[in-house]
Design a protein around this motif. Structure first.
Motif, PDB file in Angstrom:
ATOM      1  N   ALA A  87      -6.546  17.516 -15.416  1.00 48.22           N
ATOM      2  CA  ALA A  87      -5.862  16.440 -16.127  1.00 48.22           C
ATOM      3  C   ALA A  87      -4.709  16.271 -15.812  1.00 48.22           C
ATOM      4  N   ASP A  88      -3.748  17.435 -15.349  1.00 46.60           N
ATOM      5  CA  ASP A  88      -2.374  17.449 -14.862  1.00 46.60           C
ATOM      6  C   ASP A  88      -2.432  16.858 -13.491  1.00 46.60           C
ATOM      7  N   VAL A  89      -3.386  17.066 -12.681  1.00 50.39           N
ATOM      8  CA  VAL A  89      -3.337  16.487 -11.281  1.00 50.39           C
ATOM      9  C   VAL A  89      -3.517  14.885 -11.338  1.00 50.39           C
ATOM     10  N   TRP A  90      -4.178  14.617 -12.271  1.00 49.05           N
ATOM     11  CA  TRP A  90      -4.609  13.148 -12.654  1.00 49.05           C
ATOM     12  C   TRP A  90      -3.299  12.445 -12.953  1.00 49.05           C
ATOM     13  N   GLU A  91      -2.532  13.000 -13.752  1.00 50.34           N
ATOM     14  CA  GLU A  91      -1.422  12.408 -14.383  1.00 50.34           C
ATOM     15  C   GLU A  91      -0.309  12.145 -13.317  1.00 50.34           C
ATOM     16  N   ALA A  92      -0.100  13.545 -12.614  1.00 46.02           N
ATOM     17  CA  ALA A  92       0.670  13.538 -11.472  1.00 46.02           C
ATOM     18  C   ALA A  92       0.499  12.467 -10.496  1.00 46.02           C
ATOM     19  N   THR A  93      -0.877  12.008 -10.177  1.00 52.02           N
ATOM     20  CA  THR A  93      -1.482  11.241  -9.059  1.00 52.02           C
ATOM     21  C   THR A  93      -0.911   9.804  -9.649  1.00 52.02           C
ATOM     22  N   LEU A  94      -1.298   9.713 -10.883  1.00 55.63           N
ATOM     23  CA  LEU A  94      -0.923   8.261 -11.272  1.00 55.63           C
ATOM     24  C   LEU A  94       0.725   8.075 -11.208  1.00 55.63           C
ATOM     25  N   LEU A  95       1.308   9.001 -11.611  1.00 54.99           N
ATOM     26  CA  LEU A  95       2.910   8.569 -11.573  1.00 54.99           C
ATOM     27  C   LEU A  95       3.273   8.511 -10.392  1.00 54.99           C
ATOM     28  N   LEU A  96       2.877   9.373  -9.378  1.00 61.09           N
ATOM     29  CA  LEU A  96       3.385   9.231  -7.887  1.00 61.09           C
ATOM     30  C   LEU A  96       2.985   8.138  -7.258  1.00 61.09           C
ATOM     31  N   ASP A  97       1.699   7.526  -7.535  1.00 57.16           N
ATOM     32  CA  ASP A  97       1.166   6.447  -7.032  1.00 57.16           C
ATOM     33  C   ASP A  97       1.963   5.231  -7.399  1.00 57.16           C
ATOM     34  N   LYS A  98       2.400   5.179  -8.608  1.00 60.43           N
ATOM     35  CA  LYS A  98       3.345   3.984  -9.178  1.00 60.43           C
ATOM     36  C   LYS A  98       4.447   4.118  -8.431  1.00 60.43           C
ATOM     37  N   LEU A  99       5.109   5.378  -8.137  1.00 55.43           N
ATOM     38  CA  LEU A  99       6.512   5.328  -7.698  1.00 55.43           C
ATOM     39  C   LEU A  99       6.312   4.914  -6.199  1.00 55.43           C
ATOM     40  N   GLY A 100       5.258   5.184  -5.684  1.00 54.13           N
ATOM     41  CA  GLY A 100       5.240   4.879  -4.053  1.00 54.13           C
ATOM     42  C   GLY A 100       4.874   3.415  -4.111  1.00 54.13           C
ATOM     43  N   LEU A 101       4.009   3.050  -4.839  1.00 53.52           N
ATOM     44  CA  LEU A 101       3.924   1.435  -4.668  1.00 53.52           C
ATOM     45  C   LEU A 101       5.258   0.745  -5.025  1.00 53.52           C
ATOM     46  N   HIS A 102       6.154   1.135  -6.147  1.00 54.36           N
ATOM     47  CA  HIS A 102       7.391   0.670  -6.240  1.00 54.36           C
ATOM     48  C   HIS A 102       8.328   0.584  -4.909  1.00 54.36           C
ATOM     49  N   THR A 103       8.139   1.838  -4.451  1.00 62.55           N
ATOM     50  CA  THR A 103       8.825   1.965  -3.090  1.00 62.55           C
ATOM     51  C   THR A 103       8.446   0.755  -2.094  1.00 62.55           C
ATOM     52  N   VAL A 104       7.018   0.849  -1.782  1.00 61.82           N
ATOM     53  CA  VAL A 104       6.604  -0.255  -0.844  1.00 61.82           C
ATOM     54  C   VAL A 104       7.151  -1.517  -1.293  1.00 61.82           C
ATOM     55  N   LYS A 105       6.986  -1.873  -2.616  1.00 59.81           N
ATOM     56  CA  LYS A 105       7.543  -3.188  -2.948  1.00 59.81           C
ATOM     57  C   LYS A 105       9.047  -3.545  -2.580  1.00 59.81           C
ATOM     58  N   THR A 106       9.988  -2.719  -2.750  1.00 55.77           N
ATOM     59  CA  THR A 106      11.049  -2.881  -2.611  1.00 55.77           C
ATOM     60  C   THR A 106      11.395  -2.858  -1.080  1.00 55.77           C
ATOM     61  N   PHE A 107      10.659  -2.142  -0.245  1.00 56.47           N
ATOM     62  CA  PHE A 107      10.815  -2.192   1.119  1.00 56.47           C
ATOM     63  C   PHE A 107      10.262  -3.478   1.649  1.00 56.47           C
ATOM     64  N   GLN A 108       9.214  -4.216   1.015  1.00 51.42           N
ATOM     65  CA  GLN A 108       8.918  -5.528   1.253  1.00 51.42           C
ATOM     66  C   GLN A 108       9.920  -6.537   1.150  1.00 51.42           C
ATOM     67  N   LYS A 109      10.478  -6.123   0.106  1.00 47.94           N
ATOM     68  CA  LYS A 109      11.717  -7.064  -0.350  1.00 47.94           C
ATOM     69  C   LYS A 109      12.805  -6.989   0.621  1.00 47.94           C
ATOM     70  N   ALA A 110      13.127  -5.953   0.737  1.00 50.22           N
ATOM     71  CA  ALA A 110      14.268  -5.752   1.731  1.00 50.22           C
ATOM     72  C   ALA A 110      13.946  -6.338   3.232  1.00 50.22           C
ATOM     73  N   ARG A 111      12.792  -6.144   3.501  1.00 55.28           N
ATOM     74  CA  ARG A 111      12.428  -6.963   4.987  1.00 55.28           C
ATOM     75  C   ARG A 111      12.486  -7.986   4.917  1.00 55.28           C
ATOM     76  N   GLU A 112      11.882  -8.650   3.856  1.00 58.01           N
ATOM     77  CA  GLU A 112      11.750 -10.228   3.703  1.00 58.01           C
ATOM     78  C   GLU A 112      13.534 -10.798   3.693  1.00 58.01           C
ATOM     79  N   ALA A 113      14.142 -10.004   3.217  1.00 61.85           N
ATOM     80  CA  ALA A 113      15.624 -10.485   3.133  1.00 61.85           C
ATOM     81  C   ALA A 113      16.103 -10.359   4.413  1.00 61.85           C
ATOM     82  N   VAL A 114      15.695  -9.179   5.188  1.00 63.41           N
ATOM     83  CA  VAL A 114      16.270  -9.073   6.706  1.00 63.41           C
ATOM     84  C   VAL A 114      15.646 -10.476   7.571  1.00 63.41           C
TER      85      VAL A 114
END
Lengths: 284, 128
Positions: free
Chosen positions: A123-150
């Motif tokens: 259960a703990d692992v599942w929770e941690a995975t969910l959380l980190l996936d969300k953070l990872g995806l958020h990172t990618v999203k902002t990364f993409q935005k920054a690239r588009e701005a460039v």
């Protein structure tokens, strides 16, 4: 009672271990592809910064929604982080790996802390995975935005750079065109050239198409439009830099360039322009 | 009624369009100008449109019509001072005003007319 909080408990208790493991993991990837773009010290600094904002957010118990106010600091850090990575030329997966590599460290710690309770651990692992996936995806999203701005900025710069109008002589302007001509660019080229004609009261404009890779019917049409607009304003236009291949294409396409003066190179065009302006040179 | 003044400068007529053209005004100008050419025996017409910021297809055609009419009356027309925006608009409208002489400003336009006049005098001389 082991509730949602086992992640935060693990974080608080084994902070140093997680940091060391995560950092090692990151340094290992650093030795590979990302080498030279970021120093180990800088990476450690980013690790510390992230953990500093990550821990309070986890402790706040709001693990489902990283859009919540508790995560504002984390989001801010990640936004800044991915923007900097994007500018430094990292790829999107390299950037996301920063977050995803934290999983290993957290799982290890959770495993050691779970005291053989397999269900709780899962259960703990599942929770941690969910959380980190969300953070990872958020990172990618902002990364993409920054690239588009460039990319947008570069496009704009390219547009501005690619339309210089230069004065060759009193009353003679030249416009060296570089790159493919599309409607948007032709419009800008046309406008800046016409504006310059008004400003300098030049009578002859030379459009040099040496840097234009291909000429199709559309490009030819754009050129003709520019020539016509110039004529309407009372200026003459010479097109120079027509390469043999382009001459062939124009004829094959059946584009009518009659009434437009064309020259093979800029030197010939300048000579003609000077002659028309009544300027002559003698070798001394 | 609003009218565009037609000034006489020696053998030439000078028309300066200072207001935004509307269709009625354009037709009156056509009328006035042809009459003035005929009456004064003008050899050249210089139309200054540097203050004209807006054109439509009608005004575009009117310019080219005036030039054609003047030619029939043995006067050469030069359109001077067209603004970039106007030139682009005309091109986009598909009006290239073929056969209409153009110049950057009044001074150059005058030069063009004078040169055309001397050329035509030479022609007359040769014919005689």
């Amino acid at each position: 009672m082991a509730t949602k909080n086992s992640l935060s408990a693990a974080l608080q208790k084994r902070r140093a271990d997680i940091r060391t493991m995560w950092s090692q993991q990151l340094q290992a990837t650093l030795a590979g592809s990302a080498k030279g773009r970021i120093s180990p010290e800088e990476l450690n600094q980013q690790v510390d910064q992230f953990l500093r904002v990550f821990e309070p957010a986890v402790v706040s118990n709001e693990l489902d929604d990283i859009g919540a106010t508790e995560w504002a600091d984390v989001r801010e850090f990640l936004d800044d982080f991915s923007r900097r990575r994007a500018l430094a030329g990292f790829s999107s997966d390299e950037t996301a790996t920063f977050i995803f590599s934290l999983k290993r460290a957290i799982f290890e710690v959770l495993k050691e802390e779970s005291s053989n309770d397999a269900k709780q651990f899962a259960a703990d692992v599942w929770e941690a995975t969910l959380l980190l996936d969300k953070l990872g995806l958020h990172t990618v999203k902002t990364f993409q935005k920054a690239r588009e701005a460039v990319i947008n900025r570069q496009q704009q710069e390219l547009l501005e750079l690619s339309t210089p109008v230069v004065k060759l002589w009193d009353g003679i302007l030249a416009l060296p065109m570089i790159g493919t001509l599309d409607s948007a660019r032709t419009q800008i080229v046309m406008e800046s050239l016409l504006q310059k004609i008004v400003e300098t009261e030049s009578q002859i404009a030379i459009i040099d198409i040496t840097g234009v890779p291909t000429v199709d019917t559309l490009v030819a049409q754009h050129l003709l439009k520019t020539v016509t607009a110039l004529r309407l304003m009372g200026a003459d236009c010479i097109i120079s830099g027509v390469r043999p291949q382009i001459a062939q294409t124009i004829v094959h396409l059946g584009v009518d360039l009659q009434g437009v003066t064309t020259k093979a190179n800029l030197a010939d065009a300048l000579a003609l322009a000077l002659k028309r302006s009544g300027i002559s040179f003698t070798k001394s | 009624m609003e009218r565009i003044p037609i000034l006489r400068m020696g053998e030439f007529l000078l028309v300066t369009i200072q207001v935004d053209m509307h269709d009625q005004l354009a037709l009156i100008l056509q009328d006035d100008l042809t009459r003035a050419i005929e009456k004064q025996g003008a050899k050249g017409v210089l139309i200054d449109i540097s203050a004209l910021t807006m054109v439509d297809s009608f005004i575009g055609r009117m310019i080219s019509d005036i030039s054609g009419m003047a030619r029939i009356l043995d006067a050469k027309t030069v359109v001077v001072g067209m603004q970039p925006a106007v030139a682009i608009t005309l091109v986009e409208l598909g009006l290239s005003l073929t056969g209409v002489a153009t110049a950057l400003n009044v001074e150059r336009g005058m030069q063009l007319l004078r040169r055309a006049l001397t050329d035509s005098h030479d022609d007359d001389f040769i014919k005689r």
